[in-house]
Design a protein around this motif. Structure first.
Motif, PDB file in Angstrom:
ATOM      1  N   GLN A  93       0.880  -1.152   0.061  1.00 32.63           N
ATOM      2  CA  GLN A  93      -0.156   0.014  -0.162  1.00 32.63           C
ATOM      3  C   GLN A  93       1.045   1.144  -0.013  1.00 32.63           C
ATOM      4  OE1 GLN A  93      -2.405  -0.720   3.664  1.00 32.63           O
ATOM      5  NE2 GLN A  93      -4.019  -1.501   2.328  1.00 32.63           N
ATOM      6  N   ARG A  94       2.091   1.124   0.669  1.00 31.54           N
ATOM      7  CA  ARG A  94       2.881   2.318   0.997  1.00 31.54           C
ATOM      8  C   ARG A  94       3.885   2.456  -0.290  1.00 31.54           C
ATOM      9  NH1 ARG A  94       0.897   0.756   5.830  1.00 31.54           N
ATOM     10  NH2 ARG A  94       0.212   2.390   6.970  1.00 31.54           N
ATOM     11  N   SER A 165       1.191  20.046   2.635  1.00 33.12           N
ATOM     12  CA  SER A 165       1.538  18.262   2.737  1.00 33.12           C
ATOM     13  C   SER A 165       0.530  17.377   2.319  1.00 33.12           C
ATOM     14  CB  SER A 165       1.570  18.407   4.587  1.00 33.12           C
ATOM     15  OG  SER A 165       0.218  18.475   4.943  1.00 33.12           O
ATOM     16  N   ALA A 282       4.043  14.878   5.446  1.00 32.63           N
ATOM     17  CA  ALA A 282       3.081  13.866   5.866  1.00 32.63           C
ATOM     18  C   ALA A 282       2.578  12.832   4.336  1.00 32.63           C
ATOM     19  CB  ALA A 282       1.713  14.514   6.259  1.00 32.63           C
ATOM     20  N   PRO A 284       2.325   9.573   2.709  1.00 36.53           N
ATOM     21  CA  PRO A 284       2.082   8.240   3.267  1.00 36.53           C
ATOM     22  C   PRO A 284       2.806   7.149   2.623  1.00 36.53           C
ATOM     23  CG  PRO A 284       0.403   8.979   1.783  1.00 36.53           C
ATOM     24  CD  PRO A 284       1.272  10.196   1.768  1.00 36.53           C
ATOM     25  N   LYS A 288       7.953   6.876   6.363  1.00 31.43           N
ATOM     26  CA  LYS A 288       7.252   7.469   7.372  1.00 31.43           C
ATOM     27  C   LYS A 288       6.726   6.164   8.118  1.00 31.43           C
ATOM     28  CE  LYS A 288       3.170   9.949   8.637  1.00 31.43           C
ATOM     29  NZ  LYS A 288       2.123   8.935   8.711  1.00 31.43           N
TER      30      LYS A 288
ATOM     31  N   VAL B 175      -7.327   5.799   3.820  1.00 33.89           N
ATOM     32  CA  VAL B 175      -6.128   5.687   2.950  1.00 33.89           C
ATOM     33  C   VAL B 175      -4.863   5.544   4.225  1.00 33.89           C
ATOM     34  CG1 VAL B 175      -4.733   6.894   1.277  1.00 33.89           C
ATOM     35  CG2 VAL B 175      -6.904   7.247   1.074  1.00 33.89           C
ATOM     36  N   LYS B 176      -4.332   4.769   4.212  1.00 34.53           N
ATOM     37  CA  LYS B 176      -3.289   4.263   5.102  1.00 34.53           C
ATOM     38  C   LYS B 176      -2.215   5.854   5.331  1.00 34.53           C
ATOM     39  CE  LYS B 176      -4.099   0.719   7.415  1.00 34.53           C
ATOM     40  NZ  LYS B 176      -4.117  -0.772   6.735  1.00 34.53           N
ATOM     41  N   ASP B 177      -2.086   6.341   6.721  1.00 37.88           N
ATOM     42  CA  ASP B 177      -1.109   7.177   6.821  1.00 37.88           C
ATOM     43  C   ASP B 177      -1.614   8.535   6.383  1.00 37.88           C
ATOM     44  OD1 ASP B 177       0.470   5.808   8.346  1.00 37.88           O
ATOM     45  OD2 ASP B 177       1.881   5.411   6.907  1.00 37.88           O
ATOM     46  N   ASP B 178      -2.788   8.406   5.713  1.00 35.66           N
ATOM     47  CA  ASP B 178      -3.133   9.884   4.965  1.00 35.66           C
ATOM     48  C   ASP B 178      -4.222  10.324   5.436  1.00 35.66           C
ATOM     49  OD1 ASP B 178      -3.013  11.838   3.280  1.00 35.66           O
ATOM     50  OD2 ASP B 178      -3.807  10.515   1.511  1.00 35.66           O
ATOM     51  N   ARG B 179      -5.378   9.614   5.289  1.00 30.60           N
ATOM     52  CA  ARG B 179      -6.774  10.339   5.810  1.00 30.60           C
ATOM     53  C   ARG B 179      -7.736   9.248   6.262  1.00 30.60           C
ATOM     54  NH1 ARG B 179      -8.004  12.458  -0.139  1.00 30.60           N
ATOM     55  NH2 ARG B 179      -5.727  12.591  -0.015  1.00 30.60           N
ATOM     56  N   ILE B 201     -13.333  14.689   7.898  1.00 34.05           N
ATOM     57  CA  ILE B 201     -11.993  14.090   7.513  1.00 34.05           C
ATOM     58  C   ILE B 201     -10.888  14.324   8.720  1.00 34.05           C
ATOM     59  CG2 ILE B 201     -10.166  14.312   5.643  1.00 34.05           C
ATOM     60  CD1 ILE B 201     -12.157  15.569   4.020  1.00 34.05           C
ATOM     61  N   ARG B 203      -6.969  13.875   9.319  1.00 30.62           N
ATOM     62  CA  ARG B 203      -5.794  13.984   8.419  1.00 30.62           C
ATOM     63  C   ARG B 203      -4.601  13.436   9.339  1.00 30.62           C
ATOM     64  NH1 ARG B 203      -3.849  18.213   4.569  1.00 30.62           N
ATOM     65  NH2 ARG B 203      -1.986  16.626   4.356  1.00 30.62           N
ATOM     66  N   SER B 204      -3.666  12.689   8.796  1.00 28.25           N
ATOM     67  CA  SER B 204      -2.703  12.088   9.502  1.00 28.25           C
ATOM     68  C   SER B 204      -1.279  13.143   9.109  1.00 28.25           C
ATOM     69  CB  SER B 204      -2.151  10.805   9.271  1.00 28.25           C
ATOM     70  OG  SER B 204      -0.884  10.775   9.495  1.00 28.25           O
ATOM     71  N   ILE B 205      -0.967  14.115  10.146  1.00 31.03           N
ATOM     72  CA  ILE B 205       0.077  15.056   9.966  1.00 31.03           C
ATOM     73  C   ILE B 205       1.123  14.921  10.869  1.00 31.03           C
ATOM     74  CG2 ILE B 205       0.960  17.535   9.382  1.00 31.03           C
ATOM     75  CD1 ILE B 205      -2.138  17.837   8.406  1.00 31.03           C
ATOM     76  N   ASN B 219      -6.229  24.841   5.882  1.00 33.51           N
ATOM     77  CA  ASN B 219      -6.234  23.639   5.068  1.00 33.51           C
ATOM     78  C   ASN B 219      -7.085  22.634   6.174  1.00 33.51           C
ATOM     79  OD1 ASN B 219      -5.424  24.640   2.640  1.00 33.51           O
ATOM     80  ND2 ASN B 219      -3.260  23.812   3.230  1.00 33.51           N
TER      81      ASN B 219
END
Lengths: 334, 497
Positions: A93-94, A165, A282, A284, A288, B175-179, B201, B203-205, B219
């Motif tokens: 996935q990444r 990001s 950030a 994905p 990370k 969406v992994k590591d994203d949202r 939503i 979000r991962s930041i 944002n």
């Protein structure tokens, strides 16, 4: 030639086995207990025991490694501690996100690195040469983390040109097929998404490319300088060929041979540098993900992820070596 | 992280789960007062051993299946080691447990709950193994959320990535590591108030400063866990506002009670009076917190207002030190102070706090040095109470608003060897047992007040501070409140155009 490739290919197996042992042992020798981290301050002894038991951490080291290897033979990298998914699925996935970022960064590095290198070499000791080599020195020594934040402040907060990001604006829908967003946007003819994806990739890619650009520029410059001193260049010049033709037709091809190796190595290094870049932006990707895994002592992710990256690294190396042999046939004979 | 509340341990997972799932019992807005959740009401038997929950009618899971007693038996029962459960209608089979339900285990629920039975469609009975007053508060925690059995049995392995609950928002995509995207549950049972937002939503930041930049540019609308240094900037920004809430937490300094040196109360009090906690809160917490008098926060029932707390007084500290046999620190070997390597809500910068403390201690003649390890090692070694540990920093964020969740878990060393302080006091232990076995809350509050008085007199721990949790948000976010349990509730939040 086929024998050479086969020989090089067979060396991969002990290399990767070595990597897996080193990573496995290093992980187990560093202090820190995944069960403690999973449960935090609230852990009770019984809860810890239960978690360790479940994760197989109570087994002796050689048994744990044996199990890891046994699964590996079946192509199974195990299951992550924190998300309980197959490591392989998580990698899949990444990985596209990281490859996409690294490829764009690599293109930037190749283009600007080679360009600056050539110009510097042909105008040795000129102001341009001094400035670009100074820039290369700065590029190598610049902390990626700091650079990324400075870019964000300038290009996003003050100028408002680029997004800060992420990979894609949260309000844009993109049908994901390959997980390479640029490719997916093109495949689905989603031009709005394509524009946005490119917009998002510029800043992290430029940040990531600073170090390799600098290295490629220096390499190209010195290799070019060496070639330009050769007799056949002097002959070409004496024949009255234009400067442009001498450099691009005669010198460049030979000057690029060592640069190709450098670029190949840089690709592997880029994926390592992606850890920092992905964390700030950030992004994905694998970088990370691996960073989080180290912080959380997610053994399976670190083992599986490292092995995967190592595989890519050595395969690219193999590819570069073969390419090198193609460009320069003298190599393969040995 | 994942989205099956029974198996998660981290705040990020719960933040999302809080909006998808609900439990039988709910905590009120901005407090841990218990309110009806998916259970409309409950009865507790006179002996405190049987809890009967009367469920809300007409509630549906996001997949359209009805919420009923079987769903409750399924959701809670799947965490039990011995599954003594009884379904009403179809005898549902619970798939084999793939891993440890960590919260269930660490809250000792296996030692508390004996059987769970569905009596009719809307009644569930829990029989306990022992009287456990905090049980009801536990039932409001995330691990006790009710899930759709249909969705779970259809694909048990995938549920963690495709959660189905009864909450105000439905899961859409991740969406992994994203949202993670949720959307409004139009059929939500509670018709008063929200949900107002069509889409939510997360979000991962990961980087604090980048997250804050995203907020500044608009944002994102809510920024969690900003750098303390960014708070004054947010206060000045015309587009932003700050929401805050006293955290349900305690950051403390405790002693290695297994060492003879620290079994002397005078020694402990010397340290307590030597440390300038006000300066620590002002300078290191940057004012985002309050000096603690008790090891539980003032917003919690059972808090003892009469306890004065240790004041900063070097003369008094020196006097105690002399009483312990070390006038001006003479004859006392160098001691170690263990400092936390990671920021936690209850202690933003462990190392800085540690440095401030040893400089305070030097003023009364105690030589001390800082020791620190990476977090996993710190937690592990601290548990072993090694000889090279004299003082250590730790803390706690409450789970359920019950004083037992602080006082028994943190300080009753006689109850279990996994209590981190390992302070052993017979009388305190008795208070804790009494507190667990008394169901009436007013009576319990009295017991805990006495326990807090004892803690003050014996000084097994120096309570440093309760931190304040602050979130900067954009001005157009309305009605967003922080909760003491750190849960993020978006049901009644709306956006002003």
């Amino acid at each position: 030639m086929p024998a050479y490739i086969l020989r090089r290919f067979l060396i991969l197996i002990p290399t990767l086995l070595g990597v897996s042992i080193i990573v496995f042992m290093m992980l187990r020798l560093t202090p820190g207990d995944p069960a403690e981290l999973l449960l935090g301050e609230r852990a009770t002894e019984s809860a810890l025991q239960e978690v360790r038991e479940h994760l197989g951490l109570n087994e002796p080291l050689h048994v744990q490694y044996g199990l890891f290897l046994k699964r590996l033979m079946k192509g199974d990298l195990g299951e992550t501690i924190w998300t309980r998914q197959k490591v392989w699925i998580e990698v899949k996935q990444r990985f596209p996100a990281t490859i996409e970022l690294s490829l764009v960064a690599l293109c930037i590095s190749c283009f600007f690195g080679v360009l600056f290198g050539i110009v510097s070499a042909t105008r040795q000791y000129s102001l341009f040469d001094y400035l670009s080599m100074l820039g290369a020195l700065a590029g190598v020594s610049m902390p990626i983390f700091w650079l990324g934040l400075v870019f964000m402040l300038i290009f996003s907060l003050n100028l408002g040109w680029l997004p800060i990001s992420g990979r894609l604006d949260v309000h844009i829908n993109l049908e994901v097929i390959t997980n390479f967003y640029i490719l997916d946007a093109v495949l689905t003819r989603n031009w709005e998404a394509l524009r946005d994806v490119i917009w998002h990739i510029i800043m992290p890619a430029v940040t990531l490319s600073t170090i390799p650009t600098a290295i490629v520029a220096r390499m190209t410059r010195s290799s070019m300088l060496e070639v330009l001193r050769q007799d056949y260049i002097k002959t070409a010049k004496a024949k009255g060929l234009s400067n442009f033709k001498v450099i691009f037709k005669h010198a460049l091809r030979n000057a690029l041979i060592p640069v190709v190796t450098t670029i190949g190595l840089q690709f592997g290094i880029l994926m390592g540098g992606a850890i920092l870049t992905e964390t700030i932006f950030a992004w994905p990707g694998v970088g990370k993900w691996m960073y989080d895994a180290v912080m959380q002592r997610d053994y399976m992710v670190i083992q599986g992820g490292t092995l995967f990256i190592a595989t890519i690294f050595v395969v690219i190396n193999l590819f570069v070596d073969v390419l090198y042999a193609v460009i320069n046939p003298r190599i393969s004979v040995k | 992280m994942g989205l099956d509340p029974a198996y998660e341990t981290d705040g990020n997972s719960f933040m999302v789960c809080d909006n998808i799932f609900e439990a039988l019992v709910a905590y009120a807005d901005e407090s841990t007062q218990l309110e009806p959740g998916l259970a409309e009401s409950w009865d507790i038997s006179a002996d405190g051993m049987t809890y009967t929950f009367h469920l809300r009618k007409g509630v549906k899971f996001h997949d359209g299946t009805p919420f009923n007693a079987d769903a409750v038996v399924f959701s809670i029962g799947r965490m039990m080691k011995e599954r003594k459960v009884k379904f009403l209608n179809q005898p549902l089979t619970i798939p084999a447990q793939e891993r440890t339900p960590e919260y269930w285990v660490s809250m000792e629920m296996d030692n508390t709950v004996d059987t769970i039975e569905a009596i009719d469609d809307y009644t569930v009975v829990f029989k306990l193994k022992r009287v456990e007053a905090p049980f009801l508060a536990n039932m409001g925690m995330d691990f006790a959320d009710i899930i759709s059995p249909t969705a779970f049995t259809k694909n048990p392995k995938e549920f963690v990535r495709n959660p189905v609950g009864t909450g105000p928002f439905k899961f859409v995509s991740w969406v992994k590591d994203d949202r993670i995207i949720l959307e409004k549950n139009k059929d939500y049972w509670d018709k008063k108030g929200g949900p107002y937002l069509d889409k939510l939503i997360f979000r991962s930041i990961p980087e604090n400063s980048v997250r804050f930049l995203e907020l500044k540019t608009g944002n994102i609308n809510i920024c969690q866990y900003p750098n303390p240094a960014d708070i004054p900037m947010a206060a000045k920004d015309k587009k932003l506002k700050l929401v805050s809430q006293p955290g349900m937490n305690i950051g403390y300094l405790s002693f290695n009670h297994t060492k003879k040196l620290w079994q002397d109360a005078s020694m402990r009090k010397a340290i307590a009076h030597a440390i300038n906690r006000e300066a620590i809160v002002d300078n290191i917490y940057q004012g985002m917190g309050q000096v603690a008098s008790n090891p539980i926060p003032p917003t919690m029932w059972g808090y003892n207002k009469e306890v004065p707390g240790f004041k900063y007084d070097l003369d008094l500290a020196k006097a105690y030190l002399a009483k312990a046999g070390f006038p001006e620190g003479k004859g006392l070997p160098e001691i170690t102070l263990w400092s936390m390597p990671v920021p936690r809500p209850y202690n933003p910068e462990g190392l800085k706090v540690g440095v401030a403390m040893i400089s305070d201690l030097s003023k009364i003649g105690i030589k001390a040095k800082i020791v620190s390890y990476d977090w996993g090692t710190y937690l592990k070694r601290q548990r072993e109470q090694p000889d090279d540990m004299d003082l250590f920093q730790l803390g706690w964020t409450g789970d359920n608003g019950d004083p037992d969740n602080f006082l028994a878990v943190l300080f009753d060393g006689l109850a279990s060897s996994s209590i981190r302080t390992q302070w052993k006091n017979e009388q305190y232990h008795n208070y804790m047992l009494e507190g667990k076995q008394t169901v009436d809350q007013a009576k319990r509050a009295e017991i805990y007040k006495k326990a807090l008085q004892l803690i003050y007199e014996e000084c097994p721990v120096i309570s440093i501070a309760h931190s304040t949790v602050i979130s900067p948000i954009t001005k157009n976010v309305m009605n967003y409140k922080l909760h003491p349990t750190a849960s993020v509730r978006m049901k009644d939040v709306w956006m002003q155009k």
